[in-house]
Design a protein around this motif. Sequence first.
Motif, PDB file in Angstrom:
ATOM      1  N   ALA A  76       0.830  -1.204   0.000  1.00 59.21           N
ATOM      2  CA  ALA A  76       0.000   0.000   0.000  1.00 59.21           C
ATOM      3  C   ALA A  76       0.863   1.252   0.000  1.00 59.21           C
ATOM      4  CB  ALA A  76      -0.937  -0.004   1.199  1.00 59.21           C
ATOM      5  N   LEU A  77       1.954   1.239   0.771  1.00 57.27           N
ATOM      6  CA  LEU A  77       2.829   2.399   0.832  1.00 57.27           C
ATOM      7  C   LEU A  77       3.735   2.489  -0.392  1.00 57.27           C
ATOM      8  CD1 LEU A  77       3.851   2.299   4.606  1.00 57.27           C
ATOM      9  CD2 LEU A  77       2.245   3.869   3.496  1.00 57.27           C
ATOM     10  N   ALA A  78       4.307   1.344  -0.805  1.00 57.16           N
ATOM     11  CA  ALA A  78       5.237   1.340  -1.935  1.00 57.16           C
ATOM     12  C   ALA A  78       4.549   1.702  -3.237  1.00 57.16           C
ATOM     13  CB  ALA A  78       5.905  -0.029  -2.056  1.00 57.16           C
ATOM     14  N   ALA A  79       3.275   1.369  -3.362  1.00 56.05           N
ATOM     15  CA  ALA A  79       2.543   1.722  -4.581  1.00 56.05           C
ATOM     16  C   ALA A  79       1.806   3.043  -4.440  1.00 56.05           C
ATOM     17  CB  ALA A  79       1.550   0.616  -4.933  1.00 56.05           C
ATOM     18  N   GLY A  80       1.306   3.342  -3.232  1.00 54.10           N
ATOM     19  CA  GLY A  80       0.469   4.520  -3.050  1.00 54.10           C
ATOM     20  C   GLY A  80       1.234   5.826  -2.991  1.00 54.10           C
ATOM     21  N   VAL A  81       2.319   5.861  -2.216  1.00 54.25           N
ATOM     22  CA  VAL A  81       3.062   7.123  -2.068  1.00 54.25           C
ATOM     23  C   VAL A  81       3.628   7.605  -3.405  1.00 54.25           C
ATOM     24  CG1 VAL A  81       5.052   8.199  -0.960  1.00 54.25           C
ATOM     25  CG2 VAL A  81       3.562   6.686   0.367  1.00 54.25           C
ATOM     26  N   PRO A  82       4.318   6.748  -4.192  1.00 61.60           N
ATOM     27  CA  PRO A  82       4.815   7.229  -5.497  1.00 61.60           C
ATOM     28  C   PRO A  82       3.707   7.692  -6.442  1.00 61.60           C
ATOM     29  CG  PRO A  82       5.926   5.200  -4.880  1.00 61.60           C
ATOM     30  CD  PRO A  82       4.796   5.376  -3.921  1.00 61.60           C
ATOM     31  N   GLN A  83       2.514   7.101  -6.323  1.00 61.21           N
ATOM     32  CA  GLN A  83       1.406   7.547  -7.173  1.00 61.21           C
ATOM     33  C   GLN A  83       1.178   9.042  -7.023  1.00 61.21           C
ATOM     34  OE1 GLN A  83      -2.291   5.396  -6.706  1.00 61.21           O
ATOM     35  NE2 GLN A  83      -1.190   3.492  -6.330  1.00 61.21           N
ATOM     36  N   HIS A  84       1.131   9.512  -5.785  1.00 61.96           N
ATOM     37  CA  HIS A  84       0.820  10.921  -5.541  1.00 61.96           C
ATOM     38  C   HIS A  84       2.029  11.816  -5.793  1.00 61.96           C
ATOM     39  CE1 HIS A  84      -3.102   9.795  -3.922  1.00 61.96           C
ATOM     40  NE2 HIS A  84      -2.471   8.772  -3.351  1.00 61.96           N
ATOM     41  N   LEU A  85       3.229  11.292  -5.537  1.00 64.75           N
ATOM     42  CA  LEU A  85       4.426  12.075  -5.829  1.00 64.75           C
ATOM     43  C   LEU A  85       4.567  12.340  -7.321  1.00 64.75           C
ATOM     44  CD1 LEU A  85       7.044  10.450  -3.404  1.00 64.75           C
ATOM     45  CD2 LEU A  85       5.781  12.594  -3.119  1.00 64.75           C
ATOM     46  N   VAL A  86       4.072  11.422  -8.139  1.00 63.95           N
ATOM     47  CA  VAL A  86       4.100  11.610  -9.593  1.00 63.95           C
ATOM     48  C   VAL A  86       2.848  12.341 -10.071  1.00 63.95           C
ATOM     49  CG1 VAL A  86       4.054  10.392 -11.811  1.00 63.95           C
ATOM     50  CG2 VAL A  86       5.580   9.609  -9.993  1.00 63.95           C
ATOM     51  N   ALA A  87       1.693  11.990  -9.524  1.00 66.45           N
ATOM     52  CA  ALA A  87       0.432  12.543 -10.010  1.00 66.45           C
ATOM     53  C   ALA A  87       0.312  14.037  -9.749  1.00 66.45           C
ATOM     54  CB  ALA A  87      -0.740  11.800  -9.371  1.00 66.45           C
ATOM     55  N   LEU A  88       0.804  14.505  -8.613  1.00 66.31           N
ATOM     56  CA  LEU A  88       0.662  15.930  -8.283  1.00 66.31           C
ATOM     57  C   LEU A  88       1.403  16.841  -9.271  1.00 66.31           C
ATOM     58  CD1 LEU A  88       0.793  15.795  -4.396  1.00 66.31           C
ATOM     59  CD2 LEU A  88      -0.986  16.917  -5.742  1.00 66.31           C
ATOM     60  N   PRO A  89       2.715  16.673  -9.470  1.00 64.92           N
ATOM     61  CA  PRO A  89       3.379  17.548 -10.454  1.00 64.92           C
ATOM     62  C   PRO A  89       2.904  17.304 -11.876  1.00 64.92           C
ATOM     63  CG  PRO A  89       4.901  15.878  -9.630  1.00 64.92           C
ATOM     64  CD  PRO A  89       3.685  15.803  -8.780  1.00 64.92           C
ATOM     65  N   LEU A  90       2.550  16.044 -12.197  1.00 62.94           N
ATOM     66  CA  LEU A  90       2.043  15.763 -13.534  1.00 62.94           C
ATOM     67  C   LEU A  90       0.720  16.485 -13.769  1.00 62.94           C
ATOM     68  CD1 LEU A  90       2.225  14.225 -16.196  1.00 62.94           C
ATOM     69  CD2 LEU A  90       1.149  12.259 -15.061  1.00 62.94           C
ATOM     70  N   ALA A  91      -0.160  16.490 -12.768  1.00 66.84           N
ATOM     71  CA  ALA A  91      -1.440  17.199 -12.905  1.00 66.84           C
ATOM     72  C   ALA A  91      -1.215  18.697 -13.051  1.00 66.84           C
ATOM     73  CB  ALA A  91      -2.316  16.903 -11.684  1.00 66.84           C
ATOM     74  N   PHE A  92      -0.254  19.232 -12.299  1.00 68.99           N
ATOM     75  CA  PHE A  92       0.037  20.667 -12.401  1.00 68.99           C
ATOM     76  C   PHE A  92       0.546  21.011 -13.800  1.00 68.99           C
ATOM     77  CE2 PHE A  92       2.982  24.264 -11.947  1.00 68.99           C
ATOM     78  CZ  PHE A  92       2.117  25.212 -11.430  1.00 68.99           C
ATOM     79  N   TRP A  93       1.429  20.175 -14.329  1.00 68.75           N
ATOM     80  CA  TRP A  93       1.954  20.421 -15.674  1.00 68.75           C
ATOM     81  C   TRP A  93       0.844  20.326 -16.717  1.00 68.75           C
ATOM     82  CZ3 TRP A  93       2.181  17.277 -20.044  1.00 68.75           C
ATOM     83  CH2 TRP A  93       2.919  17.801 -21.104  1.00 68.75           C
ATOM     84  N   LEU A  94      -0.015  19.308 -16.587  1.00 64.05           N
ATOM     85  CA  LEU A  94      -1.110  19.166 -17.540  1.00 64.05           C
ATOM     86  C   LEU A  94      -2.048  20.370 -17.481  1.00 64.05           C
ATOM     87  CD1 LEU A  94      -2.004  15.384 -17.065  1.00 64.05           C
ATOM     88  CD2 LEU A  94      -1.054  16.431 -19.128  1.00 64.05           C
TER      89      LEU A  94
END
Length: 297
Positions: A76-94
């Motif tokens: 849950a941590l190994a998959a969940g934390v990187p999801q948000h670390l990538v999704a947040l800046p990616l969403a901002f860029w998009l």
Amino acid sequence: MTAARQRAPYLFLAPFLLLFVVFGAFPPLFAAALSLFAWDPASGYASARFVGLDNYVFALTDPWFWQSFGNTLWLALAAGVPQHLVALPLAFWLHRRAGRVRHWLLGAYFLPFVTASVAVSLTFATLFATDYGLVNQALQRLTGLPLAPDWLHDPALLKPLVALVVFWRYVGWNTLLYVTALQGVSPALFEAAALDGAGSWRQFRHVALPLLRPTILFAGTLSLIGGLQLFEEPFILTQDGRGGSGGAAATTAIYLYRTAFDFGDFGSAAAMAWLLCVAIALLGWAAHRAFRREEAP
């Protein structure tokens, strides 16, 4: 008002209420009752024997249950934390830079989420197969060495692989959540920050992130709940239905499934299911309290 008109609203609500009782309320209540009994389903309901809290005591003293719960937390941590670390800046860029192609890119990122988890897991199992997988073939060609990591059976590689599959499948969903939240932010805030000399990084850190805190809490809670209920990806990737060698990737959902259908102990499986439910509620509450405490001035 006639009696027929008084009954009309209840008649319209009846289909939903019936479906909710049968498929929503009955299963967890039946599992709660079943957790207090020892029951062999092959012998019918007459074989059910009341044992009180013995099933809960068994689950809490079972080392395999705690190993599966530890695996679940790790994934849950190994998959969940990187999801948000990538999704947040990616969403901002998009949101700020993608322009007209934003919707096409969002659709591409969101596609893994709407793809059946069975299909996703089987695809990754083929890609990471030891003998014929494309990943191992690419490693051999790039390094010139006869590398053939046993991704699907080596305990040290299996859990990261499962985490990678879960990350790949859900990062698009979180990106969509954050892009949707950013669309509700006034562009004037970003323009004012730019006039004050703030670059993209400062706009992201000091404008976007504070305004996204409620969405981050919501998305993080969803990731936590989904991660603690993880079943399909490790169940299919391990190919043995037992979570791989030594139960390296056996989640709590897999272990309680095996307890019920492989070992025939439905009472203990129901107790494990309720313990998992309580753990999800407590961890969700703790995360919510911690998040709110950081948010307080």
